[in-house]
Design a protein around this motif. Structure first.
Motif, PDB file in Angstrom:
ATOM      1  N   PHE A  57      -2.193 -42.749  -3.696  1.00 21.20           N
ATOM      2  CA  PHE A  57      -1.587 -44.058  -3.506  1.00 21.20           C
ATOM      3  C   PHE A  57      -2.602 -44.990  -2.862  1.00 21.20           C
ATOM      4  O   PHE A  57      -3.301 -44.602  -1.933  1.00 21.20           O
ATOM      5  N   PHE A  58      -2.664 -46.230  -3.364  1.00 25.07           N
ATOM      6  CA  PHE A  58      -3.540 -47.243  -2.779  1.00 25.07           C
ATOM      7  C   PHE A  58      -2.718 -48.493  -2.517  1.00 25.07           C
ATOM      8  O   PHE A  58      -1.938 -48.927  -3.369  1.00 25.07           O
ATOM      9  N   ALA A  59      -2.927 -49.084  -1.340  1.00 23.05           N
ATOM     10  CA  ALA A  59      -2.310 -50.363  -0.998  1.00 23.05           C
ATOM     11  C   ALA A  59      -3.410 -51.336  -0.616  1.00 23.05           C
ATOM     12  O   ALA A  59      -4.156 -51.094   0.337  1.00 23.05           O
ATOM     13  N   GLY A  60      -3.534 -52.425  -1.379  1.00 26.65           N
ATOM     14  CA  GLY A  60      -4.476 -53.494  -1.050  1.00 26.65           C
ATOM     15  C   GLY A  60      -3.763 -54.485  -0.149  1.00 26.65           C
ATOM     16  O   GLY A  60      -2.731 -55.033  -0.529  1.00 26.65           O
ATOM     17  N   THR A  61      -4.305 -54.710   1.037  1.00 26.98           N
ATOM     18  CA  THR A  61      -3.639 -55.493   2.071  1.00 26.98           C
ATOM     19  C   THR A  61      -4.427 -56.758   2.390  1.00 26.98           C
ATOM     20  O   THR A  61      -5.662 -56.731   2.441  1.00 26.98           O
ATOM     21  N   THR A  62      -3.732 -57.851   2.640  1.00 28.65           N
ATOM     22  CA  THR A  62      -4.379 -59.114   2.991  1.00 28.65           C
ATOM     23  C   THR A  62      -4.992 -59.004   4.386  1.00 28.65           C
ATOM     24  O   THR A  62      -4.289 -58.733   5.350  1.00 28.65           O
ATOM     25  N   ARG A  63      -6.286 -59.228   4.458  1.00 21.39           N
ATOM     26  CA  ARG A  63      -6.970 -59.188   5.759  1.00 21.39           C
ATOM     27  C   ARG A  63      -7.072 -60.613   6.330  1.00 21.39           C
ATOM     28  O   ARG A  63      -6.905 -61.589   5.613  1.00 21.39           O
ATOM     29  N   ASP A  64      -7.412 -60.704   7.597  1.00 20.59           N
ATOM     30  CA  ASP A  64      -7.408 -61.994   8.286  1.00 20.59           C
ATOM     31  C   ASP A  64      -8.737 -62.740   8.254  1.00 20.59           C
ATOM     32  O   ASP A  64      -8.889 -63.770   8.908  1.00 20.59           O
ATOM     33  N   ASN A  65      -9.709 -62.227   7.471  1.00 24.91           N
ATOM     34  CA  ASN A  65     -11.003 -62.912   7.418  1.00 24.91           C
ATOM     35  C   ASN A  65     -11.711 -62.589   6.116  1.00 24.91           C
ATOM     36  O   ASN A  65     -11.425 -61.581   5.469  1.00 24.91           O
ATOM     37  N   ILE A 114      -1.053 -62.431   5.882  1.00 21.76           N
ATOM     38  CA  ILE A 114      -1.929 -61.445   6.509  1.00 21.76           C
ATOM     39  C   ILE A 114      -1.117 -60.179   6.808  1.00 21.76           C
ATOM     40  O   ILE A 114       0.006 -60.244   7.296  1.00 21.76           O
ATOM     41  N   GLY A 115      -1.698 -59.027   6.490  1.00 25.05           N
ATOM     42  CA  GLY A 115      -1.068 -57.751   6.793  1.00 25.05           C
ATOM     43  C   GLY A 115      -0.101 -57.246   5.734  1.00 25.05           C
ATOM     44  O   GLY A 115       0.376 -56.118   5.822  1.00 25.05           O
ATOM     45  N   GLU A 116       0.192 -58.063   4.718  1.00 20.64           N
ATOM     46  CA  GLU A 116       1.090 -57.612   3.656  1.00 20.64           C
ATOM     47  C   GLU A 116       0.281 -57.187   2.435  1.00 20.64           C
ATOM     48  O   GLU A 116      -0.835 -57.653   2.208  1.00 20.64           O
ATOM     49  N   GLU A 117       0.885 -56.313   1.632  1.00 16.68           N
ATOM     50  CA  GLU A 117       0.208 -55.766   0.459  1.00 16.68           C
ATOM     51  C   GLU A 117       0.254 -56.748  -0.714  1.00 16.68           C
ATOM     52  O   GLU A 117       1.266 -57.377  -0.967  1.00 16.68           O
ATOM     53  N   SER A 118      -0.880 -56.802  -1.435  1.00 11.54           N
ATOM     54  CA  SER A 118      -0.941 -57.608  -2.648  1.00 11.54           C
ATOM     55  C   SER A 118      -0.929 -56.726  -3.892  1.00 11.54           C
ATOM     56  O   SER A 118      -0.548 -57.188  -4.967  1.00 11.54           O
ATOM     57  N   ILE A 119      -1.338 -55.484  -3.769  1.00  7.30           N
ATOM     58  CA  ILE A 119      -1.327 -54.560  -4.909  1.00  7.30           C
ATOM     59  C   ILE A 119      -1.022 -53.147  -4.423  1.00  7.30           C
ATOM     60  O   ILE A 119      -1.469 -52.737  -3.352  1.00  7.30           O
ATOM     61  N   LEU A 120      -0.241 -52.431  -5.225  1.00  6.62           N
ATOM     62  CA  LEU A 120       0.013 -51.014  -5.008  1.00  6.62           C
ATOM     63  C   LEU A 120      -0.321 -50.287  -6.299  1.00  6.62           C
ATOM     64  O   LEU A 120       0.085 -50.717  -7.386  1.00  6.62           O
ATOM     65  N   VAL A 121      -1.060 -49.203  -6.184  1.00  8.18           N
ATOM     66  CA  VAL A 121      -1.392 -48.339  -7.320  1.00  8.18           C
ATOM     67  C   VAL A 121      -1.043 -46.919  -6.908  1.00  8.18           C
ATOM     68  O   VAL A 121      -1.477 -46.460  -5.848  1.00  8.18           O
ATOM     69  N   ALA A 122      -0.267 -46.243  -7.736  1.00 13.22           N
ATOM     70  CA  ALA A 122       0.078 -44.847  -7.454  1.00 13.22           C
ATOM     71  C   ALA A 122      -0.016 -44.040  -8.738  1.00 13.22           C
ATOM     72  O   ALA A 122       0.396 -44.507  -9.805  1.00 13.22           O
ATOM     73  N   VAL A 123      -0.588 -42.851  -8.620  1.00 16.91           N
ATOM     74  CA  VAL A 123      -0.677 -41.936  -9.759  1.00 16.91           C
ATOM     75  C   VAL A 123      -0.230 -40.550  -9.312  1.00 16.91           C
ATOM     76  O   VAL A 123      -0.454 -40.161  -8.166  1.00 16.91           O
ATOM     77  N   ALA A 124       0.408 -39.826 -10.218  1.00 18.54           N
ATOM     78  CA  ALA A 124       0.823 -38.448  -9.959  1.00 18.54           C
ATOM     79  C   ALA A 124       0.182 -37.552 -11.009  1.00 18.54           C
ATOM     80  O   ALA A 124       0.162 -37.886 -12.195  1.00 18.54           O
TER      81      ALA A 124
END
Length: 188
Positions: A57-65, A114-124
């Motif tokens: 699982f990958f979560a791309g998160t908004t960073r503050d800079n 900031i701090g919220e996810e913009s993309i989620l990728v999951a593989v099984a």
């Protein structure tokens, strides 16, 4: 497989194939775009399968800079029919190449704080090696090929439109201006 787009109150999705997992019918592939906050738990629940020995699982998160500049938030834009079809092609290719059980890719559009996810990728996958490789490859291809544009909005009021790739496709803008300076990247 059909690539019909289903639109709900939660976003637009393409769902390909079905499988039985834990007594429920679940999609083999789900790709989606939404303006709502992303749910890590929902995505993980959708890809889990009793045949899977690994879920990556990958979560791309908004960073503050960005580049030592304070970012206030990101804004994402896309043309959903094209974007979803590209995402479904990537998911189908990754599924087949790595012998996966399921793939789920969802990207948020609009403003992402900031701090919220913009993309989620999951593989099984049955085994961890295939899942690790597939998860990373899937994310990298999505970042390279999917037609999503990102606007980094800075605390000082400036903004920069980018293709949703690392450091490419930069078009500088002022947040309150009507026109985007240069290029044909869409307005938010």
């Amino acid at each position: 497989m059909s690539t019909d787009i289903t639109t709900t109150s939660e976003g637009s999705f393409i769902i390909l194939g079905t499988r039985s997992a834990f007594g429920k019918s679940k999609p083999v592939i789900t790709v989606g775009l939404t303006t709502s906050p992303l749910s890590v738990t929902s995505v993980l629940d959708e890809v889990k399968d009793p045949r899977a020995g690994a879920v990556v699982f990958f979560a791309g998160t908004t960073r503050d800079n960005f580049d030592n500049r304070p970012v206030s938030h990101l804004t994402y834009s896309a043309y959903p029919p094209l974007t979803l079809r590209t995402m479904s092609t990537i998911a189908s290719t990754i599924l087949e190449k790595h012998g996966l059980i399921s793939v789920y890719i969802i990207h948020r559009l609009g403003e992402v704080p900031i701090g919220e996810e913009s993309i989620l990728v999951a593989v099984a996958a049955p085994h961890r090696k295939a899942a690790w490789r597939a998860g990373e490859e899937c994310l990298e291809i999505v970042k390279e090929k999917v037609e999503i544009w990102k606007k980094e909005e800075f605390a000082d009021g400036d903004g920069v439109w980018r293709e949703n790739r690392e450091g490419k496709g930069v078009v500088k803008v002022k947040v309150n201006e009507e026109e985007i300076v240069g290029g044909d990247i869409p307005k938010s």
